[in-house]
Motif scaffolding. Structure first.
Motif, PDB file in Angstrom:
ATOM      1  N   GLY A 119     -41.007  59.313  63.879  1.00 40.78           N
ATOM      2  CA  GLY A 119     -39.704  58.759  64.220  1.00 40.78           C
ATOM      3  C   GLY A 119     -39.770  57.307  64.656  1.00 40.78           C
ATOM      4  O   GLY A 119     -40.780  56.620  64.485  1.00 40.78           O
ATOM      5  N   TRP A 120     -38.698  56.854  65.249  1.00 43.30           N
ATOM      6  CA  TRP A 120     -38.552  55.446  65.622  1.00 43.30           C
ATOM      7  C   TRP A 120     -39.154  55.194  66.997  1.00 43.30           C
ATOM      8  O   TRP A 120     -38.956  55.971  67.919  1.00 43.30           O
ATOM      9  CB  TRP A 120     -37.081  55.056  65.621  1.00 43.30           C
ATOM     10  CG  TRP A 120     -36.473  55.138  64.264  1.00 43.30           C
ATOM     11  CD1 TRP A 120     -35.868  56.216  63.698  1.00 43.30           C
ATOM     12  CD2 TRP A 120     -36.434  54.110  63.279  1.00 43.30           C
ATOM     13  NE1 TRP A 120     -35.461  55.925  62.428  1.00 43.30           N
ATOM     14  CE2 TRP A 120     -35.792  54.636  62.141  1.00 43.30           C
ATOM     15  CE3 TRP A 120     -36.883  52.780  63.258  1.00 43.30           C
ATOM     16  CZ2 TRP A 120     -35.586  53.879  60.997  1.00 43.30           C
ATOM     17  CZ3 TRP A 120     -36.672  52.035  62.112  1.00 43.30           C
ATOM     18  CH2 TRP A 120     -36.034  52.575  60.996  1.00 43.30           C
ATOM     19  N   TYR A 142     -40.592  52.627  62.178  1.00 42.18           N
ATOM     20  CA  TYR A 142     -40.685  54.060  61.886  1.00 42.18           C
ATOM     21  C   TYR A 142     -42.147  54.496  61.755  1.00 42.18           C
ATOM     22  O   TYR A 142     -42.898  53.965  60.939  1.00 42.18           O
ATOM     23  CB  TYR A 142     -39.925  54.399  60.601  1.00 42.18           C
ATOM     24  CG  TYR A 142     -39.795  55.883  60.377  1.00 42.18           C
ATOM     25  CD1 TYR A 142     -38.827  56.619  61.055  1.00 42.18           C
ATOM     26  CD2 TYR A 142     -40.657  56.553  59.526  1.00 42.18           C
ATOM     27  CE1 TYR A 142     -38.711  57.987  60.870  1.00 42.18           C
ATOM     28  CE2 TYR A 142     -40.552  57.923  59.333  1.00 42.18           C
ATOM     29  CZ  TYR A 142     -39.571  58.632  60.015  1.00 42.18           C
ATOM     30  OH  TYR A 142     -39.467  59.994  59.837  1.00 42.18           O
TER      31      TYR A 142
END
Length: 202
Positions: A119-120, A142
């Motif tokens: 994820g970020w 990301y």
């Protein structure tokens, strides 16, 4: 001309598309002779460290990459490609890397956040570098990985990310760079980083 190394273990299409979008002249190099004369080199990578390094060596890229870096050809390793730049990894055994930078690759602690890290997450600048020009401190990128780099030399750490621990997420020395997140999937931040690499003097 930017050569993207194709050794059967990299996410070439999305990286190539991002570079082409930026106007770069891109070629895919599946044999070592195809990186001769390249202005810049991109080393992508997904999957397991040991298998990827075995494929890279079997394709004959190890010595030519060392020669290119020694000659000052700008090179960037992306995701697993960044991890290859270091001396070793303990992913499913001990495996030797390219040894272009001192340090090792190891798994996130079992008592930390969920692994893999997907994820970020934020990039925190630690050194001034043309690779991160125009990228604000704390910008999001990301990530998809279970192992991280422990760099031996703090001067090689250009940016860090926090995921239970603070670890090196962007590294570099001279014209050699590595980035742990996927810039081709990191929207504005990732495109800016790739643009900086494309426009870097070679």
């Amino acid at each position: 001309m930017i050569a993207i190394i194709d050794y059967g273990a990299g996410n070439l299409r999305s990286v190539r598309n991002a570079l082409t979008h930026l106007g770069a002249d891109v070629t895919t190099a599946s044999t070592p002779d195809q990186i001769e004369g390249a202005d810049k080199i991109v080393l992508p990578g997904v999957g397991a460290f040991g298998a990827g390094m075995a494929a890279l060596r079997a394709a004959g890229f190890e010595a030519p990459l060392h020669e290119a870096v020694a000659a000052g050809v700008p090179l960037i390793g992306i995701c697993l490609g960044m991890q290859y730049l270091f001396e070793s990894s303990d992913e499913m055994g001990i495996h030797k890397g390219l040894g272009l930078l001192p340090g090792r690759v190891t798994r996130f602690p079992v008592d930390g956040p969920k692994v893999p890290h997907i994820g970020w997450n934020q990039l925190h600048a630690r050194q001034e570098t043309p690779l991160l020009a125009g990228v604000q401190d704390g910008s999001y990128a990301y990530f998809v990985h279970s192992y991280y780099v422990e760099a031996d030399d703090p001067a090689d750490v250009l940016a860090t990310t926090d995921y239970g621990i603070e670890y090196a997420s962007v590294v570099g020395r001279g014209s050699l760079f590595g980035i742990q997140p996927h810039p081709e999937k990191s929207q504005t931040t990732g495109l800016r980083i790739l643009k900086n690499f494309v426009e870097m003097a070679s």
